[in-house]
Design an enzyme around this catalytic site. Structure first.
Site, PDB file in Angstrom:
ATOM      1  N   GLU A 184       0.784  -1.315  -0.034  1.00  0.00           N
ATOM      2  CA  GLU A 184       0.174   0.104  -0.082  1.00  0.00           C
ATOM      3  C   GLU A 184       0.889   1.283   0.076  1.00  0.00           C
ATOM      4  OE1 GLU A 184      -2.465   2.876   0.069  1.00  0.00           O
ATOM      5  OE2 GLU A 184      -3.306   1.049   0.094  1.00  0.00           O
ATOM      6  N   GLY A 201       3.257  -0.172  -4.974  1.00  0.00           N
ATOM      7  CA  GLY A 201       2.907  -1.501  -5.148  1.00  0.00           C
ATOM      8  C   GLY A 201       3.391  -2.113  -6.806  1.00  0.00           C
ATOM      9  N   ASP A 249      -6.469  -3.817  -5.169  1.00  0.00           N
ATOM     10  CA  ASP A 249      -7.741  -3.403  -4.810  1.00  0.00           C
ATOM     11  C   ASP A 249      -7.234  -1.706  -5.129  1.00  0.00           C
ATOM     12  OD1 ASP A 249      -9.979  -2.387  -3.534  1.00  0.00           O
ATOM     13  OD2 ASP A 249      -9.082  -2.828  -1.402  1.00  0.00           O
ATOM     14  N   SER A 300      -7.916   2.250  -6.689  1.00  0.00           N
ATOM     15  CA  SER A 300      -9.020   3.229  -6.922  1.00  0.00           C
ATOM     16  C   SER A 300      -9.203   3.479  -8.168  1.00  0.00           C
ATOM     17  CB  SER A 300      -8.553   4.548  -5.941  1.00  0.00           C
ATOM     18  OG  SER A 300      -7.085   4.865  -6.483  1.00  0.00           O
TER      19      SER A 300
END
Length: 417
Positions: A218, A250, A268, A270
């Site tokens: 992250e 990442g 995951d 955005s």
């Protein structure tokens, strides 16, 4: 009679309406109501007058995303979106400046947070009533905010976009985690999550008892800390000893991983605006393919079929050129607070040395059950059958990518519900 008088357009004012025979004897309350209707009519007349000059825009009106401050309105200067787009370029290659959260409280709706983006969902917005702003901060990468909503519990906002709410976050987290992990042929042991700083995907992955090692990469440590403080039910996965947290880029983390490291990679991310745009591009997917073991699977956030059909088609076609001999499929679920109430998932599998691949519509194991909770299944006695993979019936054929359209079994439906 009063409504008729108003609609006939006569120059009646509040006093004339109040003293009209049909309106006498109704008291002060009726007079206030009548006066309100007269004022509303006059407002509509002026608004629709073609000779009237357009008023100056409200300082709280912005053309992109949203932000909070429920009670006192923010005094921050208005933020205007500047888009730098290459003509005819795919949507995921366009770039746009990030939007501050303070730009998302509409001054005409005091106490409401409206998700506005002319780039990603033009002409529409999701609004939530705020009761209290719990946190506002700015990291090195984005605006971070948490507020208490009237109907959806606490809400996490990044750069003016809803990331998760306490009420419906499970719908997204369960789908993106269990679809790949229940479909892979060999029980997963080593998994990587790119993004996912709120911890919801981690929570679902650690419910798989075969997972021995779980990395998360992250880029924004503030998101992790805010989630731990305000969303303990979502971030509980960070406490599991199998989880290894890496606050880093990442893409670089995936690129540095030895070839054939992971059984599954879950991205995951955005929306493809700002720093997340590179997570929708070919070099990143090529790095993931290399990091996967033969037979490994990838699932990434796949946007909304009602808003981003061309983007989805581009990504699926790109993945088919990378995961040659494997499978590329698209799934989706409903979630009220995401644009158009729907979010999708791009799912890919790397073929084994024998050429074996994964069919995500036919899971080989049931999803795990949360501790202390019964499985979330349909209570109807009828067989559960619906299109969780592919595109909904009636979706315009010109937008549908050339991928297999499959119908999951009842067991898959339980995984998704």
């Amino acid at each position: 009679a009063t409504r008729g008088a108003l609609h006939k357009g006569g120059p009646l004012n509040a006093r004339e309406l109040r003293t009209a025979p049909q309106n006498q004897g109704h008291g002060r309350s009726s007079a206030r109501i009548i006066a309100h209707h007269v004022a509303a009519r006059e407002h509509d007349r002026r608004r629709c007058d073609p000779t009237r000059a357009s008023p100056a825009p409200s300082p709280h009106f912005f053309h992109r995303r949203r932000n909070p401050r429920a009670v006192p309105q923010s005094s921050a200067a208005p933020v205007h979106l500047t888009v730098r787009a290459v003509p005819n370029a795919p949507l995921h290659r366009r770039t746009a400046e990030q939007t501050s959260n303070d730009a998302c409280v509409d001054g005409t709706m005091n106490g409401w947070f409206s998700e506005i983006s002319d780039e990603m969902w033009p002409g529409q917005a999701m609004s939530l009533k705020m009761t209290e702003v719990l946190y506002k901060g700015k990291s090195d990468f984005q605006d971070v905010m948490v507020f208490q909503s009237q109907s959806y519990g606490k809400v996490l906002i990044l750069d003016g976009v809803i990331q998760a709410t306490e009420r419906d976050e499970f719908s997204y987290q369960e789908m993106i985690a269990h679809l790949p992990l229940c479909s892979i042929h060999e029980p997963p042991k080593k998994v990587l999550v790119v993004g996912g700083g709120d911890g919801g995907v981690l929570r679902e992955i650690i419910r798989h008892p075969t997972v021995e090692h779980l990395d998360i990469a992250e880029i924004d440590g503030m998101v992790i800390e805010v989630s731990k403080k305000f969303f303990p039910g979502m971030s509980c996965g960070f406490d599991d000893p199998r989880v290894h947290v890496n606050v880093c880029d990442g893409i670089k983390f995936v690129g540095d991983a030895p070839e054939g490291t992971y059984d599954a990679v879950i991205v995951d991310s955005s929306d493809p605006v700002g720093p997340a745009s590179v997570l929708f591009e070919k070099p990143f997917f090529e790095k993931i393919y290399r990091a996967l073991k033969p037979g490994g699977v990838l699932t990434t956030q796949g946007e909304c079929i009602w808003l981003h059909a061309e983007l989805i088609k581009d990504v699926l076609e790109m993945c088919k050129g990378i995961f040659v001999g494997g499978s590329v499929q698209y799934g989706y679920c409903s979630i009220p607070t995401y644009p158009s109430g729907q979010i999708g998932f791009v799912m890919c599998s790397k073929p084994t040395a024998e050429g074996k691949t994964v069919d995500f519509s036919k899971p080989v194991r049931p999803p795990p059950v949360a501790p202390g909770k019964p499985p979330r299944v349909c209570s109807s006695g009828a067989e559960v059958r619906f299109d969780a993979l592919g595109f909904p019936g009636g979706f315009p054929a010109r937008f549908v990518p050339s991928v297999a359209h499959t119908r999951p079994s009842a067991r898959m439906a339980r995984c998704i519900i």
